[in-house]
Design a protein around this motif. Structure first.
Motif, PDB file in Angstrom:
ATOM      1  N   ALA A 158       9.255  16.338  29.426  1.00 44.45           N
ATOM      2  CA  ALA A 158       9.266  17.484  30.286  1.00 44.45           C
ATOM      3  C   ALA A 158       9.248  18.867  29.548  1.00 44.45           C
ATOM      4  N   GLY A 159       9.054  19.746  29.169  1.00 41.90           N
ATOM      5  CA  GLY A 159       9.093  20.722  29.197  1.00 41.90           C
ATOM      6  C   GLY A 159       8.668  22.213  29.667  1.00 41.90           C
ATOM      7  N   THR A 160       8.695  23.186  29.190  1.00 39.50           N
ATOM      8  CA  THR A 160       8.241  24.505  29.708  1.00 39.50           C
ATOM      9  C   THR A 160       7.453  25.475  28.964  1.00 39.50           C
ATOM     10  N   VAL A 161       6.389  26.374  28.918  1.00 37.00           N
ATOM     11  CA  VAL A 161       5.706  27.119  28.725  1.00 37.00           C
ATOM     12  C   VAL A 161       6.317  27.878  27.716  1.00 37.00           C
ATOM     13  N   ASP A 162       7.782  28.884  28.048  1.00 39.19           N
ATOM     14  CA  ASP A 162       9.030  29.228  27.062  1.00 39.19           C
ATOM     15  C   ASP A 162       9.769  27.863  26.202  1.00 39.19           C
ATOM     16  N   ALA A 163       9.439  26.899  26.534  1.00 40.73           N
ATOM     17  CA  ALA A 163      10.239  25.429  25.825  1.00 40.73           C
ATOM     18  C   ALA A 163       9.511  24.633  26.113  1.00 40.73           C
ATOM     19  N   TYR A 203       1.604  15.623  21.116  1.00 38.46           N
ATOM     20  CA  TYR A 203       1.951  16.146  22.101  1.00 38.46           C
ATOM     21  C   TYR A 203       2.180  17.090  22.376  1.00 38.46           C
ATOM     22  N   LYS A 204       2.491  18.643  23.136  1.00 38.80           N
ATOM     23  CA  LYS A 204       3.614  18.994  23.440  1.00 38.80           C
ATOM     24  C   LYS A 204       3.437  19.613  24.593  1.00 38.80           C
ATOM     25  N   ARG A 205       4.093  19.491  25.184  1.00 36.60           N
ATOM     26  CA  ARG A 205       4.137  19.302  26.787  1.00 36.60           C
ATOM     27  C   ARG A 205       4.896  20.338  27.551  1.00 36.60           C
ATOM     28  N   CYS A 206       4.087  21.315  28.504  1.00 35.85           N
ATOM     29  CA  CYS A 206       4.858  22.413  28.502  1.00 35.85           C
ATOM     30  C   CYS A 206       4.877  22.200  30.455  1.00 35.85           C
ATOM     31  N   GLY A 207       4.518  21.222  31.378  1.00 36.89           N
ATOM     32  CA  GLY A 207       4.918  20.778  32.255  1.00 36.89           C
ATOM     33  C   GLY A 207       6.058  19.571  32.600  1.00 36.89           C
ATOM     34  N   GLY A 258       1.214  -1.278  -0.038  1.00 40.17           N
ATOM     35  CA  GLY A 258       0.614   0.637   0.275  1.00 40.17           C
ATOM     36  C   GLY A 258       0.709   1.012   0.150  1.00 40.17           C
ATOM     37  N   LEU A 259       2.112   1.445  -0.052  1.00 33.74           N
ATOM     38  CA  LEU A 259       2.948   2.313  -0.077  1.00 33.74           C
ATOM     39  C   LEU A 259       4.222   2.155  -1.129  1.00 33.74           C
ATOM     40  N   ALA A 260       5.061   3.179  -1.313  1.00 35.73           N
ATOM     41  CA  ALA A 260       5.696   3.688  -3.042  1.00 35.73           C
ATOM     42  C   ALA A 260       7.211   3.434  -2.035  1.00 35.73           C
ATOM     43  N   VAL A 261       7.953   3.858  -3.352  1.00 35.27           N
ATOM     44  CA  VAL A 261       9.368   3.405  -2.606  1.00 35.27           C
ATOM     45  C   VAL A 261       9.611   5.399  -2.697  1.00 35.27           C
ATOM     46  N   ASN A 262      10.240   5.804  -1.949  1.00 32.87           N
ATOM     47  CA  ASN A 262      10.715   6.911  -0.815  1.00 32.87           C
ATOM     48  C   ASN A 262       9.467   7.422  -0.102  1.00 32.87           C
ATOM     49  N   ASP A 263       8.716   6.788   0.082  1.00 29.38           N
ATOM     50  CA  ASP A 263       7.679   7.196   1.452  1.00 29.38           C
ATOM     51  C   ASP A 263       8.491   7.304   2.484  1.00 29.38           C
ATOM     52  N   SER A 264       8.731   7.695   3.631  1.00 29.10           N
ATOM     53  CA  SER A 264       9.121   6.992   4.588  1.00 29.10           C
ATOM     54  C   SER A 264       8.458   7.325   5.987  1.00 29.10           C
ATOM     55  N   LEU A 265       9.155   6.241   6.764  1.00 29.21           N
ATOM     56  CA  LEU A 265       8.666   6.799   8.141  1.00 29.21           C
ATOM     57  C   LEU A 265       9.904   7.383   9.192  1.00 29.21           C
ATOM     58  N   LEU A 266       9.505   8.146   9.994  1.00 29.32           N
ATOM     59  CA  LEU A 266      10.142   9.217  11.269  1.00 29.32           C
ATOM     60  C   LEU A 266       9.336   8.833  11.898  1.00 29.32           C
ATOM     61  N   TRP A 267      11.106   8.550  13.354  1.00 29.67           N
ATOM     62  CA  TRP A 267      10.571   8.394  14.659  1.00 29.67           C
ATOM     63  C   TRP A 267      10.802  10.324  15.526  1.00 29.67           C
ATOM     64  N   TYR A 268      10.048  10.789  16.087  1.00 28.40           N
ATOM     65  CA  TYR A 268      10.648  11.832  17.184  1.00 28.40           C
ATOM     66  C   TYR A 268      11.252  11.346  18.166  1.00 28.40           C
ATOM     67  N   ASP A 269      13.034  11.537  18.495  1.00 30.83           N
ATOM     68  CA  ASP A 269      13.413  11.012  19.481  1.00 30.83           C
ATOM     69  C   ASP A 269      13.998  12.509  20.335  1.00 30.83           C
ATOM     70  N   THR A 270      12.707  12.885  21.402  1.00 29.86           N
ATOM     71  CA  THR A 270      12.636  14.201  22.871  1.00 29.86           C
ATOM     72  C   THR A 270      14.491  14.049  23.288  1.00 29.86           C
ATOM     73  N   SER A 271      15.030  13.045  23.912  1.00 28.50           N
ATOM     74  CA  SER A 271      16.183  12.917  23.977  1.00 28.50           C
ATOM     75  C   SER A 271      17.547  13.685  23.062  1.00 28.50           C
ATOM     76  N   THR A 272      17.114  13.650  22.027  1.00 27.23           N
ATOM     77  CA  THR A 272      18.178  14.342  20.871  1.00 27.23           C
ATOM     78  C   THR A 272      17.420  15.020  19.985  1.00 27.23           C
ATOM     79  N   VAL A 318       8.249  20.966  24.724  1.00 24.48           N
ATOM     80  CA  VAL A 318       8.889  19.733  24.087  1.00 24.48           C
ATOM     81  C   VAL A 318       7.933  19.042  23.426  1.00 24.48           C
ATOM     82  N   PHE A 319       8.290  18.154  21.960  1.00 25.24           N
ATOM     83  CA  PHE A 319       6.657  17.237  21.448  1.00 25.24           C
ATOM     84  C   PHE A 319       7.534  15.415  21.946  1.00 25.24           C
ATOM     85  N   SER A 320       6.470  14.857  21.813  1.00 23.91           N
ATOM     86  CA  SER A 320       6.637  13.625  21.835  1.00 23.91           C
ATOM     87  C   SER A 320       5.316  13.533  21.077  1.00 23.91           C
ATOM     88  N   LEU A 321       5.457  12.358  20.724  1.00 20.31           N
ATOM     89  CA  LEU A 321       4.723  11.255  19.571  1.00 20.31           C
ATOM     90  C   LEU A 321       4.358  10.052  20.258  1.00 20.31           C
TER      91      LEU A 321
END
Length: 263
Positions: A155-160, A252-256, A68-82, A162-165
Protein backbone atom coordinates in the motif's frame (compact mmCIF):
# COMPACT_ATOMS: atom_id res chain seq x y z
CA UNK A 1 17.38 -38.31 -7.87
CA UNK A 2 15.69 -38.86 -11.21
CA UNK A 3 14.46 -35.65 -12.79
CA UNK A 4 12.66 -34.58 -15.91
CA UNK A 5 13.78 -31.27 -17.38
CA UNK A 6 11.50 -28.78 -19.10
CA UNK A 7 13.58 -26.48 -21.33
CA UNK A 8 12.19 -23.26 -22.84
CA UNK A 9 13.56 -22.17 -26.22
CA UNK A 10 15.01 -18.70 -26.81
CA UNK A 11 12.44 -16.12 -25.73
CA UNK A 12 13.15 -13.15 -27.96
CA UNK A 13 14.34 -14.94 -31.06
CA UNK A 14 11.96 -17.86 -31.37
CA UNK A 15 9.36 -17.55 -28.64
CA UNK A 16 8.87 -19.93 -25.77
CA UNK A 17 8.44 -23.61 -26.51
CA UNK A 18 8.68 -26.49 -24.12
CA UNK A 19 9.99 -29.94 -24.85
CA UNK A 20 10.94 -32.87 -22.65
CA UNK A 21 14.63 -33.49 -23.02
CA UNK A 22 14.35 -36.74 -21.08
CA UNK A 23 11.12 -38.68 -20.71
CA UNK A 24 11.82 -40.63 -17.53
CA UNK A 25 10.09 -41.50 -14.29
CA UNK A 26 10.64 -38.40 -12.18
CA UNK A 27 10.56 -37.40 -8.55
CA UNK A 28 10.36 -33.77 -9.64
CA UNK A 29 10.34 -31.62 -12.75
CA UNK A 30 13.03 -28.98 -13.24
CA UNK A 31 12.24 -25.91 -15.33
CA UNK A 32 14.98 -24.00 -17.18
CA UNK A 33 13.93 -20.64 -18.62
CA UNK A 34 16.51 -18.91 -20.86
CA UNK A 35 16.19 -15.11 -20.88
CA UNK A 36 17.96 -12.96 -23.46
CA UNK A 37 19.18 -9.73 -21.85
CA UNK A 38 21.17 -6.61 -22.72
CA UNK A 39 22.07 -3.45 -20.85
CA UNK A 40 23.39 -3.04 -17.33
CA UNK A 41 20.13 -3.71 -15.50
CA UNK A 42 17.19 -6.00 -16.07
CA UNK A 43 14.24 -7.08 -13.91
CA UNK A 44 13.78 -10.86 -13.86
CA UNK A 45 10.67 -12.85 -13.01
CA UNK A 46 10.47 -15.66 -10.48
CA UNK A 47 8.44 -18.36 -12.24
CA UNK A 48 9.54 -21.37 -10.20
CA UNK A 49 9.60 -22.79 -6.68
CA UNK A 50 12.56 -24.58 -5.08
CA UNK A 51 13.33 -27.87 -6.85
CA UNK A 52 12.15 -30.87 -4.87
CA UNK A 53 9.51 -28.94 -2.91
CA UNK A 54 5.75 -28.63 -3.30
CA UNK A 55 5.45 -24.98 -2.30
CA UNK A 56 7.31 -22.01 -0.84
CA UNK A 57 10.05 -19.73 -2.07
CA UNK A 58 13.28 -20.38 -3.94
CA UNK A 59 16.78 -19.41 -2.83
CA UNK A 60 18.49 -16.89 -5.10
CA UNK A 61 21.58 -19.10 -5.41
CA UNK A 62 19.36 -21.82 -6.90
CA UNK A 63 17.22 -19.52 -9.04
CA UNK A 64 19.56 -17.63 -11.40
CA UNK A 65 22.49 -19.54 -12.84
CA UNK A 66 25.82 -17.70 -13.08
CA UNK A 67 26.35 -18.81 -16.69
CA UNK A 68 26.46 -15.74 -18.94
CA UNK A 69 27.29 -13.48 -15.98
CA UNK A 70 30.54 -12.21 -14.43
CA UNK A 71 32.20 -11.79 -11.04
CA UNK A 72 30.62 -8.89 -9.08
CA UNK A 73 27.39 -8.93 -11.07
CA UNK A 74 24.64 -8.62 -8.48
CA UNK A 75 21.02 -9.49 -7.75
CA UNK A 76 18.85 -7.17 -5.66
CA UNK A 77 15.42 -7.72 -4.17
CA UNK A 78 13.44 -4.78 -2.78
CA UNK A 79 11.71 -5.51 0.54
CA UNK A 80 8.70 -3.21 0.82
CA UNK A 81 8.32 -3.99 4.54
CA UNK A 82 11.75 -2.51 5.34
CA UNK A 83 12.25 -0.23 2.29
CA UNK A 84 15.67 -1.81 1.82
CA UNK A 85 17.34 -3.90 -0.86
CA UNK A 86 18.65 -7.36 -0.10
CA UNK A 87 21.74 -8.24 -2.12
CA UNK A 88 23.76 -11.08 -3.60
CA UNK A 89 26.81 -10.90 -5.87
CA UNK A 90 28.96 -13.36 -7.82
CA UNK A 91 32.32 -14.43 -6.41
CA UNK A 92 34.81 -16.89 -7.88
CA UNK A 93 35.22 -19.62 -5.27
CA UNK A 94 37.73 -22.35 -6.08
CA UNK A 95 37.49 -21.36 -9.73
CA UNK A 96 33.68 -21.54 -9.86
CA UNK A 97 31.39 -18.52 -10.02
CA UNK A 98 28.86 -18.63 -7.19
CA UNK A 99 26.19 -16.34 -5.73
CA UNK A 100 27.11 -15.03 -2.29
CA UNK A 101 24.66 -13.17 -0.06
CA UNK A 102 26.23 -9.79 0.68
CA UNK A 103 25.80 -6.04 0.85
CA UNK A 104 29.09 -5.24 -0.87
CA UNK A 105 27.85 -4.33 -4.35
CA UNK A 106 26.03 -1.00 -4.72
CA UNK A 107 24.73 -0.35 -8.24
CA UNK A 108 24.35 3.26 -9.39
CA UNK A 109 21.49 5.06 -7.68
CA UNK A 110 21.18 2.58 -4.79
CA UNK A 111 22.67 3.71 -1.48
CA UNK A 112 21.85 0.87 0.90
CA UNK A 113 21.88 -2.90 0.50
CA UNK A 114 21.64 -5.47 3.30
CA UNK A 115 22.81 -9.09 3.18
CA UNK A 116 20.31 -11.12 1.17
CA UNK A 117 18.48 -13.77 3.15
CA UNK A 118 14.98 -14.00 1.71
CA UNK A 119 13.67 -16.94 -0.29
CA UNK A 120 11.74 -15.38 -3.17
CA UNK A 121 8.23 -16.32 -4.27
CA UNK A 122 6.51 -16.63 -7.62
CA UNK A 123 4.97 -13.30 -8.58
CA UNK A 124 7.88 -11.34 -7.14
CA UNK A 125 10.79 -10.08 -9.24
CA UNK A 126 14.49 -9.40 -8.78
CA UNK A 127 16.85 -6.81 -10.23
CA UNK A 128 19.99 -8.02 -12.01
CA UNK A 129 22.80 -5.43 -12.19
CA UNK A 130 25.81 -6.04 -14.45
CA UNK A 131 29.07 -4.24 -15.19
CA UNK A 132 28.74 -5.21 -18.86
CA UNK A 133 25.93 -4.04 -21.13
CA UNK A 134 26.64 -6.72 -23.74
CA UNK A 135 23.87 -9.05 -24.85
CA UNK A 136 23.87 -12.46 -23.22
CA UNK A 137 21.53 -15.28 -22.24
CA UNK A 138 20.96 -16.25 -18.63
CA UNK A 139 18.99 -19.12 -17.13
CA UNK A 140 16.31 -19.10 -14.44
CA UNK A 141 15.97 -22.55 -12.88
CA UNK A 142 13.51 -24.18 -10.48
CA UNK A 143 10.53 -26.47 -10.19
CA UNK A 144 7.22 -25.63 -11.91
CA UNK A 145 4.21 -25.07 -9.67
CA UNK A 146 0.51 -25.53 -10.21
CA UNK A 147 -1.56 -22.43 -10.86
CA UNK A 148 -0.72 -19.08 -12.40
CA UNK A 149 0.63 -17.51 -9.22
CA UNK A 150 -0.05 -14.08 -7.74
CA UNK A 151 1.72 -10.82 -6.93
CA UNK A 152 1.21 -8.71 -3.81
CA UNK A 153 1.36 -4.92 -4.10
CA UNK A 154 2.23 -2.95 -0.97
CA UNK A 155 0.00 0.00 0.00
CA UNK A 156 0.99 3.60 -0.65
CA UNK A 157 -0.44 7.07 -1.14
CA UNK A 158 -0.03 9.82 -3.72
CA UNK A 159 2.21 11.72 -1.31
CA UNK A 160 4.08 8.60 -0.18
CA UNK A 161 3.94 5.97 -2.94
CA UNK A 162 5.42 2.51 -2.35
CA UNK A 163 7.40 0.59 -4.96
CA UNK A 164 7.23 -3.17 -5.52
CA UNK A 165 9.14 -5.47 -7.88
CA UNK A 166 6.58 -7.72 -9.59
CA UNK A 167 6.39 -10.21 -12.44
CA UNK A 168 3.98 -12.63 -13.97
CA UNK A 169 5.21 -16.19 -13.28
CA UNK A 170 4.06 -17.14 -16.80
CA UNK A 171 6.61 -19.04 -18.88
CA UNK A 172 4.49 -19.84 -21.95
CA UNK A 173 3.85 -17.58 -24.92
CA UNK A 174 6.16 -15.04 -26.55
CA UNK A 175 5.06 -12.14 -24.39
CA UNK A 176 2.84 -11.33 -21.44
CA UNK A 177 0.37 -8.47 -21.90
CA UNK A 178 0.19 -6.45 -18.66
CA UNK A 179 -2.90 -4.68 -19.97
CA UNK A 180 -4.99 -7.82 -19.45
CA UNK A 181 -4.38 -7.93 -15.69
CA UNK A 182 -3.55 -4.41 -14.59
CA UNK A 183 -7.12 -3.21 -15.06
CA UNK A 184 -10.06 -2.31 -12.83
CA UNK A 185 -12.98 -4.60 -12.18
CA UNK A 186 -11.26 -8.00 -12.39
CA UNK A 187 -13.29 -10.32 -10.16
CA UNK A 188 -10.36 -12.72 -9.76
CA UNK A 189 -8.49 -10.47 -7.32
CA UNK A 190 -8.83 -7.47 -5.02
CA UNK A 191 -6.82 -5.18 -7.27
CA UNK A 192 -7.85 -1.94 -8.92
CA UNK A 193 -5.37 0.65 -10.23
CA UNK A 194 -5.31 3.85 -8.16
CA UNK A 195 -4.93 7.35 -9.54
CA UNK A 196 -1.21 8.05 -9.90
CA UNK A 197 -0.13 4.38 -9.95
CA UNK A 198 2.76 3.76 -12.35
CA UNK A 199 4.40 0.78 -14.02
CA UNK A 200 7.97 0.84 -15.33
CA UNK A 201 9.19 -1.97 -17.57
CA UNK A 202 11.24 -2.87 -20.62
CA UNK A 203 8.88 -3.35 -23.53
CA UNK A 204 9.37 -5.85 -26.33
CA UNK A 205 11.29 -3.27 -28.36
CA UNK A 206 13.90 -3.12 -25.61
CA UNK A 207 12.82 0.37 -24.48
CA UNK A 208 12.17 1.18 -20.81
CA UNK A 209 8.71 2.80 -20.59
CA UNK A 210 6.67 4.37 -17.80
CA UNK A 211 2.87 4.45 -17.82
CA UNK A 212 0.58 6.11 -15.29
CA UNK A 213 -3.03 5.36 -14.34
CA UNK A 214 -5.16 8.41 -15.07
CA UNK A 215 -7.97 9.79 -17.24
CA UNK A 216 -7.42 9.45 -20.98
CA UNK A 217 -8.09 12.85 -22.56
CA UNK A 218 -9.67 11.58 -25.78
CA UNK A 219 -12.21 9.27 -24.14
CA UNK A 220 -12.52 10.75 -20.61
CA UNK A 221 -12.16 7.22 -19.27
CA UNK A 222 -9.59 5.84 -16.81
CA UNK A 223 -6.64 3.93 -18.20
CA UNK A 224 -2.89 3.52 -18.45
CA UNK A 225 -1.22 6.30 -20.40
CA UNK A 226 1.32 9.08 -20.56
CA UNK A 227 1.30 12.87 -20.81
CA UNK A 228 2.25 14.58 -24.06
CA UNK A 229 1.90 17.96 -25.78
CA UNK A 230 -0.80 18.16 -28.45
CA UNK A 231 -2.07 21.36 -30.04
CA UNK A 232 -0.17 23.39 -27.44
CA UNK A 233 -1.97 21.55 -24.64
CA UNK A 234 -0.89 18.75 -22.32
CA UNK A 235 -2.99 15.68 -23.07
CA UNK A 236 -3.04 12.25 -21.46
CA UNK A 237 -2.70 9.61 -24.18
CA UNK A 238 -3.60 5.93 -23.84
CA UNK A 239 -0.64 3.57 -23.57
CA UNK A 240 -0.01 1.16 -26.44
CA UNK A 241 -0.29 -2.56 -25.74
CA UNK A 242 1.75 -3.16 -22.58
CA UNK A 243 3.61 -6.28 -23.64
CA UNK A 244 6.54 -7.59 -21.64
CA UNK A 245 8.77 -10.54 -22.45
CA UNK A 246 8.26 -13.73 -20.49
CA UNK A 247 11.00 -13.97 -17.89
CA UNK A 248 11.01 -10.19 -17.29
CA UNK A 249 9.48 -8.17 -14.44
CA UNK A 250 8.52 -4.59 -13.71
CA UNK A 251 8.39 -1.86 -11.06
CA UNK A 252 4.94 -0.97 -9.71
CA UNK A 253 4.50 2.38 -7.92
CA UNK A 254 1.40 2.15 -5.75
CA UNK A 255 -0.65 5.15 -4.60
CA UNK A 256 -3.57 3.13 -3.18
CA UNK A 257 -4.44 0.25 -0.88
CA UNK A 258 -2.55 -3.04 -0.73
CA UNK A 259 -3.73 -5.44 -3.40
CA UNK A 260 -3.17 -8.85 -4.98
CA UNK A 261 -2.95 -9.60 -8.68
CA UNK A 262 -3.84 -13.18 -9.56
CA UNK A 263 -2.12 -13.95 -12.85
Amino acid sequence: MKIKTIFAASLLATGVAFADTAAVDAECVVGVLPVSISGNEVILSIPWIEAGRSSGGVAVANLVKTAGLAVNDSLLWYDTSTSKYEGWHIESINGTNQWVASASVLPTGISTVVVGATALNRGQAILLSRASAASTTIYIVGQPSDGNGSSTIAAGTVDAPVFSLLASPAVSGDYYNLSTKLVAGDDDDNYDPALGDQVVFENTDGKVVTYTWGTITETSTPGWGYSTFKNDNITFVAAPTMTISAGKGFWYKRCGAAATINW
